[in-house]
Scaffold this motif. Structure first.
Motif, PDB file in Angstrom:
ATOM      1  N   TYR A 546      -9.853  -3.445   1.264  1.00 21.77           N
ATOM      2  CA  TYR A 546     -10.111  -2.870   2.473  1.00 21.77           C
ATOM      3  C   TYR A 546      -9.519  -1.162   2.392  1.00 21.77           C
ATOM      4  CZ  TYR A 546     -10.208  -2.252   7.059  1.00 21.77           C
ATOM      5  OH  TYR A 546     -10.179  -1.797   9.006  1.00 21.77           O
ATOM      6  N   ILE A 547      -8.330  -1.221   1.642  1.00 27.68           N
ATOM      7  CA  ILE A 547      -7.747  -0.398   2.384  1.00 27.68           C
ATOM      8  C   ILE A 547      -8.117   0.674   1.696  1.00 27.68           C
ATOM      9  CG2 ILE A 547      -5.564   1.159   1.339  1.00 27.68           C
ATOM     10  CD1 ILE A 547      -3.928  -1.009   2.468  1.00 27.68           C
ATOM     11  N   GLU A 548      -8.493   1.101   0.527  1.00 26.20           N
ATOM     12  CA  GLU A 548      -9.551   1.575  -1.223  1.00 26.20           C
ATOM     13  C   GLU A 548     -10.463   2.324   0.118  1.00 26.20           C
ATOM     14  OE1 GLU A 548     -10.100   0.630  -4.169  1.00 26.20           O
ATOM     15  OE2 GLU A 548     -10.765   2.496  -4.832  1.00 26.20           O
ATOM     16  N   LYS A 549     -11.418   0.535   0.609  1.00 27.22           N
ATOM     17  CA  LYS A 549     -12.314   1.336   1.138  1.00 27.22           C
ATOM     18  C   LYS A 549     -12.412   2.726   2.126  1.00 27.22           C
ATOM     19  CE  LYS A 549     -15.143  -1.174   3.759  1.00 27.22           C
ATOM     20  NZ  LYS A 549     -15.704  -2.417   3.835  1.00 27.22           N
ATOM     21  N   LYS A 550     -11.527   2.118   3.257  1.00 29.04           N
ATOM     22  CA  LYS A 550     -11.259   2.545   4.485  1.00 29.04           C
ATOM     23  C   LYS A 550     -10.455   4.228   4.174  1.00 29.04           C
ATOM     24  CE  LYS A 550     -13.311   0.417   7.506  1.00 29.04           C
ATOM     25  NZ  LYS A 550     -14.057   0.359   8.718  1.00 29.04           N
ATOM     26  N   VAL A 551      -9.981   3.869   3.671  1.00 25.63           N
ATOM     27  CA  VAL A 551      -8.453   5.025   3.720  1.00 25.63           C
ATOM     28  C   VAL A 551      -8.737   5.785   2.605  1.00 25.63           C
ATOM     29  CG1 VAL A 551      -7.694   5.350   5.627  1.00 25.63           C
ATOM     30  CG2 VAL A 551      -6.385   4.164   3.697  1.00 25.63           C
ATOM     31  N   GLY A 552      -9.196   5.570   1.166  1.00 23.70           N
ATOM     32  CA  GLY A 552      -9.573   5.650  -0.336  1.00 23.70           C
ATOM     33  C   GLY A 552      -7.769   5.554  -0.848  1.00 23.70           C
ATOM     34  N   PRO A 598       8.306  -1.326  -5.962  1.00 21.81           N
ATOM     35  CA  PRO A 598       7.050  -0.732  -5.789  1.00 21.81           C
ATOM     36  C   PRO A 598       6.806  -1.183  -4.089  1.00 21.81           C
ATOM     37  CG  PRO A 598       6.380  -1.800  -7.394  1.00 21.81           C
ATOM     38  CD  PRO A 598       7.857  -2.246  -7.769  1.00 21.81           C
ATOM     39  N   ARG A 599       6.200  -0.847  -3.980  1.00 25.99           N
ATOM     40  CA  ARG A 599       6.496  -0.644  -2.001  1.00 25.99           C
ATOM     41  C   ARG A 599       5.088  -0.159  -1.764  1.00 25.99           C
ATOM     42  NH1 ARG A 599      11.245  -2.210   2.076  1.00 25.99           N
ATOM     43  NH2 ARG A 599      13.202  -2.598   0.913  1.00 25.99           N
ATOM     44  N   THR A 600       4.080  -1.095  -0.827  1.00 25.90           N
ATOM     45  CA  THR A 600       2.938  -0.315  -0.152  1.00 25.90           C
ATOM     46  C   THR A 600       3.769  -0.202   1.102  1.00 25.90           C
ATOM     47  OG1 THR A 600       2.097  -0.880  -2.112  1.00 25.90           O
ATOM     48  CG2 THR A 600       1.058  -0.068   0.561  1.00 25.90           C
ATOM     49  N   PHE A 601       3.323   0.501   2.139  1.00 25.63           N
ATOM     50  CA  PHE A 601       3.643   0.786   3.447  1.00 25.63           C
ATOM     51  C   PHE A 601       2.536   0.789   4.651  1.00 25.63           C
ATOM     52  CE2 PHE A 601       7.647   2.373   1.086  1.00 25.63           C
ATOM     53  CZ  PHE A 601       8.961   1.748   2.126  1.00 25.63           C
ATOM     54  N   ILE A 602       2.570   0.125   5.428  1.00 26.98           N
ATOM     55  CA  ILE A 602       1.417  -0.005   5.776  1.00 26.98           C
ATOM     56  C   ILE A 602       1.658   0.063   7.458  1.00 26.98           C
ATOM     57  CG2 ILE A 602      -0.464  -1.472   6.312  1.00 26.98           C
ATOM     58  CD1 ILE A 602      -0.239  -2.753   3.340  1.00 26.98           C
ATOM     59  N   PHE A 603       0.899   1.391   7.956  1.00 27.62           N
ATOM     60  CA  PHE A 603       1.618   1.226   9.492  1.00 27.62           C
ATOM     61  C   PHE A 603      -0.245   1.212   9.970  1.00 27.62           C
ATOM     62  CE2 PHE A 603       4.476   3.541   7.460  1.00 27.62           C
ATOM     63  CZ  PHE A 603       5.391   3.430   8.805  1.00 27.62           C
ATOM     64  N   GLY A 604       0.118   0.937  11.244  1.00 32.54           N
ATOM     65  CA  GLY A 604      -1.075   1.027  12.088  1.00 32.54           C
ATOM     66  C   GLY A 604      -1.215   0.694  13.991  1.00 32.54           C
ATOM     67  N   GLY A 605      -2.148   1.384  14.430  1.00 35.96           N
ATOM     68  CA  GLY A 605      -1.317   1.840  16.549  1.00 35.96           C
ATOM     69  C   GLY A 605      -2.007   2.785  16.590  1.00 35.96           C
ATOM     70  N   ARG A 637       5.420   4.321  -7.060  1.00 42.15           N
ATOM     71  CA  ARG A 637       5.528   2.843  -7.071  1.00 42.15           C
ATOM     72  C   ARG A 637       5.751   3.556  -5.312  1.00 42.15           C
ATOM     73  NH1 ARG A 637      10.437   5.234 -10.820  1.00 42.15           N
ATOM     74  NH2 ARG A 637      11.580   2.597  -9.904  1.00 42.15           N
ATOM     75  N   LEU A 638       5.672   4.818  -5.034  1.00 40.35           N
ATOM     76  CA  LEU A 638       5.542   4.111  -3.454  1.00 40.35           C
ATOM     77  C   LEU A 638       4.095   4.463  -3.000  1.00 40.35           C
ATOM     78  CD1 LEU A 638       9.197   6.448  -2.516  1.00 40.35           C
ATOM     79  CD2 LEU A 638       8.896   3.295  -2.414  1.00 40.35           C
ATOM     80  N   LYS A 639       3.416   4.240  -1.798  1.00 43.95           N
ATOM     81  CA  LYS A 639       2.790   4.721  -0.898  1.00 43.95           C
ATOM     82  C   LYS A 639       2.626   4.672   0.260  1.00 43.95           C
ATOM     83  CE  LYS A 639       0.418   6.255  -5.079  1.00 43.95           C
ATOM     84  NZ  LYS A 639      -0.776   6.086  -5.372  1.00 43.95           N
ATOM     85  N   VAL A 640       1.657   5.339   0.779  1.00 46.60           N
ATOM     86  CA  VAL A 640       2.352   4.883   2.635  1.00 46.60           C
ATOM     87  C   VAL A 640       0.605   5.632   3.181  1.00 46.60           C
ATOM     88  CG1 VAL A 640       2.890   6.319   4.347  1.00 46.60           C
ATOM     89  CG2 VAL A 640       4.116   6.219   2.580  1.00 46.60           C
ATOM     90  N   VAL A 641       0.577   3.898   3.460  1.00 45.02           N
ATOM     91  CA  VAL A 641      -0.756   3.970   4.312  1.00 45.02           C
ATOM     92  C   VAL A 641      -1.001   3.207   5.978  1.00 45.02           C
ATOM     93  CG1 VAL A 641      -3.051   2.788   4.635  1.00 45.02           C
ATOM     94  CG2 VAL A 641      -1.832   2.850   1.650  1.00 45.02           C
ATOM     95  N   PHE A 642      -2.100   4.929   6.792  1.00 42.41           N
ATOM     96  CA  PHE A 642      -2.567   4.724   7.964  1.00 42.41           C
ATOM     97  C   PHE A 642      -3.198   4.330   8.000  1.00 42.41           C
ATOM     98  CE2 PHE A 642      -3.255   5.320  12.405  1.00 42.41           C
ATOM     99  CZ  PHE A 642      -2.052   4.772  13.080  1.00 42.41           C
ATOM    100  N   LEU A 643      -3.681   3.187   8.800  1.00 38.31           N
ATOM    101  CA  LEU A 643      -5.301   2.289   8.296  1.00 38.31           C
ATOM    102  C   LEU A 643      -4.981   3.263  10.463  1.00 38.31           C
ATOM    103  CD1 LEU A 643      -4.962  -1.299   6.950  1.00 38.31           C
ATOM    104  CD2 LEU A 643      -5.836   0.704   6.465  1.00 38.31           C
ATOM    105  N   PRO A 644      -6.019   3.462  10.654  1.00 45.98           N
ATOM    106  CA  PRO A 644      -7.207   3.611  11.259  1.00 45.98           C
ATOM    107  C   PRO A 644      -7.441   2.467  12.676  1.00 45.98           C
ATOM    108  CG  PRO A 644      -8.309   4.341  10.049  1.00 45.98           C
ATOM    109  CD  PRO A 644      -7.723   3.780   9.174  1.00 45.98           C
ATOM    110  N   ASP A 645      -7.914   2.350  13.672  1.00 46.86           N
ATOM    111  CA  ASP A 645      -7.554   1.942  14.713  1.00 46.86           C
ATOM    112  C   ASP A 645      -8.171   0.451  14.236  1.00 46.86           C
ATOM    113  OD1 ASP A 645      -9.789   1.747  16.355  1.00 46.86           O
ATOM    114  OD2 ASP A 645     -11.347   0.476  15.476  1.00 46.86           O
ATOM    115  N   TYR A 646      -6.233  -0.317  14.363  1.00 51.33           N
ATOM    116  CA  TYR A 646      -5.871  -0.997  14.893  1.00 51.33           C
ATOM    117  C   TYR A 646      -6.123  -1.665  15.630  1.00 51.33           C
ATOM    118  CZ  TYR A 646      -2.205  -5.146  14.605  1.00 51.33           C
ATOM    119  OH  TYR A 646      -1.961  -6.041  14.499  1.00 51.33           O
ATOM    120  N   ASN A 647      -6.579  -2.987  15.616  1.00 53.21           N
ATOM    121  CA  ASN A 647      -7.191  -3.707  17.018  1.00 53.21           C
ATOM    122  C   ASN A 647      -7.341  -5.592  16.725  1.00 53.21           C
ATOM    123  OD1 ASN A 647      -9.171  -3.923  14.999  1.00 53.21           O
ATOM    124  ND2 ASN A 647     -10.328  -2.858  16.083  1.00 53.21           N
TER     125      ASN A 647
END
Ligand code: B1H
Length: 840
Positions: A546-552, A598-605, A637-647
Motif C-alpha cells: 500500500y505504501i509503495e502504491k500511495k507514496v512510492g 532497520p526501522r520504518t517510521f510511519i506517520f499519519g494525521g 536501514r531507515l525509512k520515513v513515510v508520511f501517509l496522506p489522509d489518515y482516517n
C-alpha cells in the motif's frame, strides 16, 4: 409461500425468507443482481465497481431492516429506558464490512460475490467513509454505538449530518493541502431520510412575557428566523444480536423554500436567501481538534442538533406516556463533551415554556437525565461563548441560563459563605474581562454524573479544571476509561490474527474480550509464536505494498514498523519522534557498522487548517523523510513515510501492521487516547509516557512488556514551577544539539534555514510540551526497543502478552460501566417479527 406464511402467523419468531432476507449464497447473489438492476439501473455488463458496491450495500441493508424496525419499535415501549448519546461527531467508518461481521454473513457474501466474478474486499474498499468527526472523540462515539447495540441496550445516537466531513488531506511538496470531503456525492445507501419527523428550531429575535389563560406568568420566544431539522437514520447493528439501534443525524433546511412575498415582488434572489442561509448551518464539520472560540455558526450547529434531538425524544416519549413526569426514568442523555451542553438549558426551556412545568420539578428531571463526559484538560480547549453572540442567537436560552446560574450560586453561597473566588470560578458566566457563557460549568451543574475518560484524567479533572465543582459535589464525579470495539479493530481489520486466535481459543473473545487471557497459555509454544510472527509479517507486507502504491516509497517488511498515527498536535509530540529519527540518522552516518535493526517510521494525521505549528511539523516529517529515504549511505536501514489522509479506513490497514506504537504525549495532556488500545490489541508494543490510558494499558500488560519513558505529570508540574529552561538541555546534551543544529542549518530543507526554524526556536525558547526535557529518556527507551526487537522470540512473547491482557479495553466494558453507574439501563432482547406480520 403459503406454508411459511402460515408458520409465521402461528409463530412470529419464524421469519419469511425471501430475496430481501434470505442469507444463503444463492439468494444473496440473486439479490445483488436484483438491486443492481432495480436500484442502480444497470446491467452487470455496464455496471461500475461502485454500482456493485451500492447493490451489495442495499442487499445488506435489506437484511438489517427487520432487526432495525423491530428494535426501534421495542425501544418505544413504555417500560424501556433508552440512552441518547448526544455528540457533534460520529466517526463511524465504512459500514459494509462491519455490517457483514455483525450480521455474521461475511463468508456467504464473500462466496456470492466471488460467484458473480467479483472480489468482496474490492467492493468494501469502494465505500467512501463518512468522516463526520475529527479524531478520538468522534471515533469513541462510534465504538460506543457498536457496543450499545452489541450489548442489546436500547439507544440512539444524535448528531449532525454534515454535508462535508473532515477534509481530505493531500500532501503537495511535503505540505498539507485540504480538499473538500464530498462523501455524499455518489449517494449514501445506509441512511433513510425521515422528513415526516422534521422539527423546527428557533434562532434570534426576542422574548416576551405573557399571562396564560390560567393567569400563570409565562415567557415566549419570538424568533427572528426558524430552521427545519430533517432526520436521516442509519442502522447500527450489534454483533450477532437482533438489536439494531439508530444513528439519527439532522440536516437543516429552510422552513419554506421560497419566501412567497418576496418572490411575488420579483425578488427571487432575496427569496431563496433564507434557504441558502439555513442550509449552510450543517454544511461542514469544524476541522479543529479543539474549539475555535466564538464562531457563531458553530454555536448554531450545536443548538440546532440539540434542539432537534430533545424535541424528538419528547415526541417519542409522549407516544406511550401521558406526560413528561417520568422522562428521566425512560431517558439517559449523555453529553459527549460540552458541544451539546446547551441541551441542559434547552430541556429546561421545553419543560417550562412549552410543557408548562414549574422550575423545580423541571430541574429535577433535567439533572437526573444528563451525564457529562469531559475529554480534555487543556484549559484553552474549554468551550466558552461570548455573551453577546449567545444572547443574540439564543435569547431565551440565555435567560434560562441566568436563572439556572442564580439559583445555583445561591446554593454555593450557603455552602461557602463569603467565598468570592469560588463563586466566580463556579459561575456559568465568566466575568473576568469580556463576558462569556462557560459550557463546562453548565454541563457540570446540569448533570448528575461527570466523568473523565481514563483514571489519570478523571483524577486530574478533580484536582485541576473542575476542582471547585468537585469540592461542591464530589458524589457526581466518576471515571469511565475509554475502550474500542474489537469487531472493527480486530475482526474486520485483522482477519489473519482473528483466525489464529480463534483457532486457539474459540470465538467468544469477540464479544467477551477478557477471554483473550487464554492466549497466555501459548506464549511458551514456539510454533504458536512462529505463527504469530507469520501473521504480523503478512500484514506488514500488505501495508508495504500500500505504501509503495500511495507514496512510492519501498519499505522493507522485515524492518521494525514504528508507527505514530493521530491528529497532529504539539502536545502529542510527533516532533519528538522526529528528533529520535534524526538521532539515529546521525549515529548511522558516524558509525555505519552500528548494530541496530532497520526501522520504518510511519506517520499519519491531519493538522487543523489554521494550526501553524502542526502544519510545520508535517513539513518537518516529510522533509526529513526526503533526505533520509534517499541517502545511499543508509542502505535502506531507515525509512520515513508520511501517509496522506489518515482516517478510519487507513487506520484499519495501519494498526494491524505496527510493531511499535508511539504514545508519547507530554504527561497530563492526553485525556485517554484510543489509538494506543488499537495498536496493542493488534500485537504492537507501546513506547509511551505515563499519560491517559497508557497508564492503565501498562498496568494490564505488565511493566516488562511496555517501553516507558519521560516525566510524570507531577514532575512536569514541578519542572514548570521552577521556570523551565529548555536551552539548558541543548547546552548540556551534545547529541541533542547535533540534531537541532542539523535542522537549523537547512540540511533537511535544501539550505532554506527559515522553513523549519520556527519549530527549533519554539523548542529552544519555549518548549511548552517539554520535548527537550524528555529527549534523553525517550532515546534511551528507544534503545531498549531496538535491543528487544533483535530478539524476535522475546519480542513475540511480549506481543502475545500484550494482546492477551488487553481485554479491559473493549468498548463493551466501557459501555457496561456507563450502563451500571451512570445510565441505569438494562439490555432488552429484540424479538423478530416479519414485516408483513406487524399487524397480524
Ligand atoms: C478529545 C476533543 C475535541 N478531547 C473539541 N477533546 C473538538 C475537542 O471540534 N472540537 O471543538 C473536537 C474534539 N477530542 C479526545 O477524546 C482526547 O484528546 C483523547 O485523548 C481521547 O481519547 C478522545 C476520546 O475520549
Amino acid at each position: 409461500d403459503h406454508l411459511s406464511l402460515m408458520a409465521s402467523i402461528l409463530n412470529p419468531n419464524v421469519t419469511i425468507e425471501d430475496d430481501r432476507t434470505g442469507l444463503d449464497i444463492e439468494t444473496i447473489r440473486r439479490a445483488v443482481l436484483d438491486n443492481l438492476f432495480y436500484i442502480q439501473g444497470k446491467f452487470p455488463a455496464i455496471a461500475t465497481k461502485h454500482d456493485f458496491y451500492m447493490a451489495l450495500a442495499y442487499t445488506v441493508r435489506d437484511r438489517l431492516l427487520q432487526r432495525w424496525l423491530n428494535s426501534v419499535q421495542t425501544n418505544l415501549k413504555k417500560d424501556v429506558k433508552s440512552v441518547a448519546y448526544l455528540s457533534a461527531e460520529f466517526l463511524v467508518g465504512p459500514h459494509l464490512g462491519n455490517n457483514l461481521i455483525n450480521l455474521d454473513i461475511y463468508q456467504q457474501v464473500e462466496q456470492a460475490i466471488k460467484e458473480s466474478g467479483l472480489n468482496l474486499q474490492e467492493l468494501i474498499d469502494t465505500e467512501e467513509e463518512p468522516g463526520l468527526g475529527n479524531g478520538g472523540l468522534g471515533r469513541l462515539a462510534a465504538c460506543y454505538l457498536d457496543s450499545l447495540s452489541s450489548l442489546e441496550i436500547p439507544a440512539i445516537g444524535y448528531g449532525i449530518r454534515y454535508e462535508f466531513g473532515i477534509f481530505d488531506q493531500h500532501i503537495q511538496d511535503g505540505w498539507q493541502v485540504e480538499i473538500t470531503d464530498k462523501w455524499l456525492q455518489y449517494g449514501n445507501p445506509w441512511e433513510i431520510a425521515r422528513p415526516e419527523s422534521s422539527v423546527m428550531v428557533n434562532f434570534g429575535g426576542r422574548t416576551e412575557a405573557y399571562t396564560d389563560d390560567h393567569g400563570a406568568f409565562r415567557v415566549r420566544w419570538i424568533p427572528e428566523y426558524v430552521v427545519k431539522g430533517i432526520p436521516y437514520d442509519t442502522p447500527i447493528l450489534g454483533y450477532k444480536v437482533n438489536t439494531a439501534n439508530t444513528l439519527r443525524l439532522w440536516r437543516s433546511e429552510a422552513c419554506e423554500s421560497f419566501n412567497f412575498e418576496r418572490f411575488n415582488q420579483g425578488d427571487y434572489y432575496g427569496a431563496v436567501d433564507s434557504k441558502v442561509h439555513s442550509e449552510n448551518l450543517c454544511k461542514v464539520l469544524y476541522p479543529n481538534d479543539e474549539p475555535i472560540q466564538g464562531k457563531e455558526l458553530r454555536l448554531q450547529q450545536q443548538y440546532f442538533f440539540v434542539c432537534c434531538s430533545l424535541q424528538d425524544m419528547i415526541r417519542t416519549h409522549l407516544i406511550e406516556n401521558s406526560s413528561l413526569d417520568n422522562f428521566d426514568q425512560l431517558w439517559a442523555i449523555q453529553l459527549n463533551d460540552t458541544h451539546p451542553a446547551v441541551a441542559v438549558a434547552e430541556l429546561m426551556r421545553l419543560l417550562v415554556d412549552v410543557h408548562h412545568y414549574e422550575w423545580e420539578p423541571a430541574w429535577q428531571i433535567t439533572e437526573n437525565t444528563f451525564g457529562y463526559t469531559n475529554h480534555t484538560l487543556l484549559p484553552e480547549a474549554l468551550e466558552k461563548w461570548p455573551l453577546s453572540i449567545f444572547g443574540r442567537l439564543l435569547p431565551r436560552l440565555l435567560e434560562i441560563i441566568y436563572e439556572i446560574n442564580n439559583r445555583f450560586l445561591e446554593r454555593v453561597r450557603i455552602k461557602f459563605p463569603d467565598n468570592g473566588s469560588k463563586m466566580s470560578s463556579l459561575s456559568i458566566i465568566d466575568e473576568s474581562d469580556d463576558k462569556y457563557v462557560r459550557m463546562a460549568n453548565l454541563a457540570c451543574i446540569g448533570s448528575h454524573r461527570i466523568n473523565g475518560v481514563a483514571q489519570l484524567h478523571s483524577e486530574l479533572l478533580k484536582e485541576t479544571i473542575l476542582h471547585d465543582f468537585y469540592a461542591l459535589f464530589p458524589e457526581k464525579f466518576t471515571n469511565v476509561t475509554n475502550g474500542v470495539t474489537p469487531r472493527r479493530w480486530m475482526v474486520l481489520s485483522n482477519p489473519r490474527l482473528t483466525e489464529l486466535i480463534t483457532q486457539k481459543i474459540g470465538n467468544r473473545w469477540i464479544n467477551h474480550l477478557d477471554e483473550l487471557k487464554q492466549l497466555e497459555q501459548f506464549v511458551d509454544d514456539a510454533s504458536f509464536r512462529s505463527q504469530w510472527r507469520q501473521v504480523k509479517q503478512e500484514v506488514k507486507q500488505d501495508l508495504a505494498k500500500y505504501i509503495e502504491k500511495k507514496v512510492g516509497i519501498v519499505v522493507n517488511p522485515a524492518s521494525l514498523f514504528d508507527v505514530q498515527v493521530k491528529r497532529i498536535h504539539e502536545y502529542k509530540r510527533q516532533h519528538l519522534n522526529v528528533l529520535h529519527i534524526i538521532t539515529l540518522y546521525n549515529r548511522l552516518k558516524h558509525n555505519p557498522n552500528l548494530d541496530i535493526p532497520p526501522r520504518t517510521f510511519i506517520f499519519g494525521g491531519k493538522a487543523a487548517p489554521g494550526y501553524f505549528m502542526a502544519k510545520r511539523i508535517i513539513k518537518l516529517i516529510t522533509s526529513v523523510g526526503d533526505v533520509i529515504n534517499n541517502d545511499p549511505d543508509l542502505k535502506d536501514r531507515l525509512k520515513v513515510v508520511f501517509l496522506p489522509d489518515y482516517n478510519v479506513t487507513l487506520g484499519q490497514r495501519v494498526y494491524p501492521a505496527a510493531d511499535l506504537s508511539e504514545q508519547i504525549s507530554t504527561a497530563g495532556k492526553e485525556a485517554s487516547g484510543t489509538g494506543n488500545m488499537k495498536f496493542s490489541l493488534n500485537g504492537a508494543l507501546t513506547i509511551g509516557t505515563l499519560d491517559g490510558a497508557n497508564v492503565e494499558i501498562r498496568e494490564e500488560v505488565g511493566a516488562e512488556n511496555f517501553f516507558l519513558f519521560g516525566l510524570t505529570t507531577p514532575q512536569v508540574a514541578e519542572v514548570k514551577s521552577h521556570g523551565y529552561y529548555p536551552r539548558g538541555h541543548y547546552d548540556s546534551n551534545e547529541e541533542l544539539r547535533g540534531v537541532l543544529d542539523l535542522i537549523s542549518c537547512g540540511f533537511f530543507s535544501r539550505g532554506n534555514r527559515e522553513l523549519l526554524q520556527p519549530i527549533v526556536d519554539n523548542l529552544l525558547y519555549d518548549d511548552p510540551y517539554l520535548l527537550l526535557a524528555d529527549y534523553q529518556s525517550y532515546i534511551n527507551s528507544q534503545e531498549e526497543v531496538s535491543e528487544a526487537y533483535k530478539d524476535q522470540e522475546r519480542w513475540s512473547r511480549m506481543s502475545i502478552l500484550n494482546v492477551a491482557r488487553m481485554g479491559k479495553f473493549s468498548s463493551d466494558r466501557s459501555i457496561q460501566e456507563y450502563c451500571d453507574n451512570i445510565w441505569k439501563v438494562q439490555p432488552v432482547s429484540i424479538k423478530l417479527q416479519a414485516y408483513n406480520q406487524e399487524n397480524a
